[in-house]
Write an enzyme that holds these catalytic residues in place. Structure first.
Site, PDB file in Angstrom:
ATOM      1  N   ASP A  67      50.615  52.277 -77.041  1.00  0.00           N
ATOM      2  CA  ASP A  67      52.052  52.492 -77.245  1.00  0.00           C
ATOM      3  C   ASP A  67      52.521  51.564 -78.364  1.00  0.00           C
ATOM      4  O   ASP A  67      52.010  50.458 -78.539  1.00  0.00           O
ATOM      5  CB  ASP A  67      52.860  52.280 -75.959  1.00  0.00           C
TER       6      ASP A  67
ATOM      7  N   ASP B 161      52.892  50.831 -71.067  1.00  0.00           N
ATOM      8  CA  ASP B 161      51.572  50.219 -71.166  1.00  0.00           C
ATOM      9  C   ASP B 161      50.559  50.975 -70.308  1.00  0.00           C
ATOM     10  O   ASP B 161      49.400  51.151 -70.703  1.00  0.00           O
ATOM     11  CB  ASP B 161      51.630  48.752 -70.715  1.00  0.00           C
TER      12      ASP B 161
ATOM     13  N   CYS C 195      62.272  44.295 -77.455  1.00  0.00           N
ATOM     14  CA  CYS C 195      60.893  43.913 -77.769  1.00  0.00           C
ATOM     15  C   CYS C 195      60.801  43.174 -79.102  1.00  0.00           C
ATOM     16  O   CYS C 195      59.773  42.552 -79.393  1.00  0.00           O
ATOM     17  CB  CYS C 195      59.997  45.146 -77.782  1.00  0.00           C
TER      18      CYS C 195
ATOM     19  N   GLY D 113      59.353  40.586 -56.044  1.00  0.00           N
ATOM     20  CA  GLY D 113      59.739  39.916 -57.269  1.00  0.00           C
ATOM     21  C   GLY D 113      60.238  38.517 -57.023  1.00  0.00           C
ATOM     22  O   GLY D 113      60.014  37.921 -55.960  1.00  0.00           O
TER      23      GLY D 113
END
Length: 677
Positions: free
Chosen positions: A563, A415, A353, A465
């Site tokens: 978060d 999330d 991240c 996906g």
């Protein structure tokens, strides 16, 4: 990179560590294919300095080889997993609690375990549990501590324990007449009682140094073995009957030139193993290895003396031999620290991240196109029950596609957890490096298996996906060229939590420590012990979805939640404050939890590459957010450290907080008060 399939190195023993060092320092020798090292820990202890570690002369980080960093420098992927078998027919290395790894070429260097039963004492091998057992012992206990087995390992261990515990009674159990006059004199000088023959050990605490055997899964996998379970090889180090499987170190033995299981022979085997693996990959002739009959052994007493053995010949003890041994061992480890080392101050972009866009250009771009509104962790789609959706992802944090899949799925799921929603389904976009079809298939399968491992724990499923092939150069290891994005969907049974809504008097609770950004940045620079990364991954890979069960009885009392991810604690707390009525928050500086060594690294000036942009959040400390004490520079940096798989941060009344704190794992880090306009 060729399409010949992966070379899988099973185990991080001395032979494999040395061949990786060779490829790090001389990349021209590295086989042109995917290389994967599998080991149960991110480090390997150097056996030559184990007695010094036991004696207290060395710290653990000084006697271990950082396998993750070594793999990075050698262009190999690192997979942390427990090996449990080999499917020779299907060419699969079997792993505990995760998918098997296919191989085209396999090399085994998985070490050994101690012979004997638990009734004879705790085994010295594997080493890590044995070291933990010794750490639990009481140094001044009057109960004798016995080392069972009087070979070189047992002798060195019991002499090391004498330095570690100057007063505790020590015993060495040996076979009758096993030891000569020199060893008996060394034991007498060290005040170690020699116990000969079979003796009941129930009256003392024991450590078993009774020789070794290979892990049992080698034999059960159908490979040819000797009486100690060591896999039999020819002089090319190929397993008999299996030309694409090699083996070296304590788990292997050359059938017509057997040598004892010893670190000395594992080191000696490294070069012929490397040369033959390289030759096999290039379809060249292999070279037979003819190991010498005897190897010099240096045995130290950990008090400044050592003696030498060469077959039946012995010399010493001598202080000169002790200094020589110490110099050899230290130079051996120093070579790994310098293997393919990066230049000082080389800038490296962080992954996970920490690779997200900084807040300032993100906010500016959204304003430029007219997208505004309070930031939330997930979008709400009207319906009954309420549907929530979020998207998240990042470049591979690790060179292990299964682990990356798991971490990304946990990170994306958080999330929804921050909104009080359960995850129902997900869709994935996977960008794969440009490789041959077989390698791409394997990376994709491992990645999706990692994602599924998280979804299945939550009763969710992967419903679709898309895949892409990267158009940038493929890195080495290729696994670092993989990028994964997930769209996660879930439902909130009741009013979903928002970032805004903090009320005066609310306690601020955090669910896990901070510091992932700096720890992984330090790992890239080789500035943190491998155990620190093992420890943080053990927390990051645990799902926090079960916290929703704990919070369900208090659902209406949770006033706000988010978060903590790429913008750090202060950045995400700022988002909560922007969406709440005017407030002031007091943070308890000494209660903000950090992973071990994170604060120390931050104090030394290490930081994630996203941290400088995150420091704009320090402006919150000028007014709205107050610390209850003057912060250290390390704490200021921790407040803006970007997190991957970070904690949940929630605001609730103090009465609710008291209940949650009593149950764990929450930590109260602050309290809200009425603000001033």
């Amino acid at each position: 990179m060729t399409s010949a399939g992966a070379l899988v190195l099973a185990g991080g023993g001395h032979s494999h560590a040395l061949l990786l060092k060779r490829w790090a320092m001389r990349p021209q020798h590295r086989p042109d294919r995917r290389i994967v090292l599998v080991n149960r820990l991110g480090s390997a202890l150097y056996s030559g300095m184990l007695p010094a570690l036991i004696a207290g002369l060395e710290q653990q980080n000084n006697v271990e080889i950082d396998l993750r960093q070594l793999c990075d420098r050698a262009g190999a992927a690192f997979v942390q997993a427990e090996i449990c078998g080999v499917d020779l027919g299907r060419q699969l290395l079997q792993l505990s609690n995760r998918p098997a790894l296919p191989y085209a070429l396999l090399s085994l260097d998985v070490g050994a375990v101690s012979r004997g039963s638990d009734a004879e004492g705790v085994a010295i091998k594997p080493l890590e549990p044995a070291l933990a057992f010794l750490a639990e012992q009481e140094p001044s206990s009057a109960t004798p501590f016995r080392v069972v087995g009087a070979g070189p390992a047992g002798l060195e261990v019991v002499l090391a324990l004498r330095r570690r515990w100057p007063q505790r009674p020590l015993q060495l159990q040996s076979h009758p007449q096993q030891l000569g006059a020199l060893e008996r004199q060394m034991l007498a000088t060290a005040r170690v009682q020699l116990v000969e023959g079979d003796v009941d050990s129930n009256s003392c605490t024991s450590l078993r140094c009774t020789g070794s055997r290979a892990p049992s899964w080698i034999e059960t996998s159908g490979m040819p073995v000797d009486p100690d379970g060591r896999v039999r090889t020819n002089r090319f180090l190929q397993v008999e009957g299996h030309d694409n499987v090699f083996a070296a170190g304590d788990c292997a033995v050359i059938s017509n030139a057997p040598r004892p299981a010893s670190g000395v022979w594992a080191v000696r085997a490294a070069q012929p193993l490397a040369q033959n693996l390289e030759a096999h990959c290039r379809k060249q002739a292999l070279r037979p290895w003819h190991p010498q009959r005897w190897a010099l052994q240096l045995i130290g007493d950990q008090h400044g003396q050592a003696w030498a053995r060469w077959g039946d010949w012995q010399f010493g003890p001598s202080a000169l031999l002790w200094r020589w041994k110490r110099r050899i061992d230290q130079r051996f480890l120093e070579a790994f620290r310098n293997a393919g080392a990066m230049a000082p101050n080389t800038p490296m972009a962080c992954r996970g991240c920490a690779a997200k866009l900084p807040a300032q250009p993100l906010e500016a771009a959204l304003q430029q196109v007219g997208i505004s509104g309070s930031p939330e962790d997930a979008a709400q789609i009207p319906g009954e029950p309420l549907l929530l959706q979020s998207v998240d992802g990042f470049p591979a944090l690790l060179s292990d596609p299964w682990m990356n899949g798991r971490l990304t799925a946990l990170h994306a799921s958080s999330d929804l957890w921050a909104c009080g929603a359960t995850v129902d389904s997900a869709q994935a976009i996977v960008t794969l490096p440009a490789l041959e079809n077989g390698d791409q298939q394997e990376l994709l399968a491992q990645t999706l298996a990692g994602v599924n491992s998280v979804l299945q724990e939550q009763g969710a499923s992967l419903i679709g996906g898309h895949t892409l092939e990267a158009r940038s150069d493929t890195p080495k290891p290729a696994e670092l060229g993989l990028q994964l994005t997930l769209c996660v969907n879930g439902r909130s049974h009741g009013t979903s939590w928002r970032k805004g809504g903090i009320q005066p008097g609310d306690a601020l609770l955090l669910s896990r420590p901070l510091g992932t950004g700096v720890l992984f940045a330090a790992a890239m620079a080789g500035a943190v012990p491998p155990a620190a990364i093992d420890g943080v991954l053990a927390v990051m890979t645990c799902s926090q979805h079960q916290l929703l069960d704990q919070l369900r009885p208090h659902r209406d009392e949770i006033h706000a939640c988010t978060d903590i991810t790429g913008f750090g604690l202060l950045g995400h707390l700022g988002e909560m404050l922007q969406s709440s009525a005017p407030l002031q928050v007091k943070l308890f500086a000494d209660s903000i939890p950090a992973y071990p060594q994170a604060l120390e690294l931050l104090e030394r000036g290490l930081a994630s590459s996203l941290a400088p942009a995150n420091r704009r959040s320090w402006h919150w400390l000028d007014s709205t957010v107050q610390l209850n004490q003057t912060p250290s520079q390390g704490l200021l940096e921790l407040l803006v450290d970007p997190q991957t798989c970070g904690p949940l941060l929630l605001a609730c009344p103090e009465s609710t907080a008291a209940s949650l704190l009593s149950e764990g794992p929450w930590r109260q880090i602050g309290i809200a008060a009425v603000g001033h306009n």
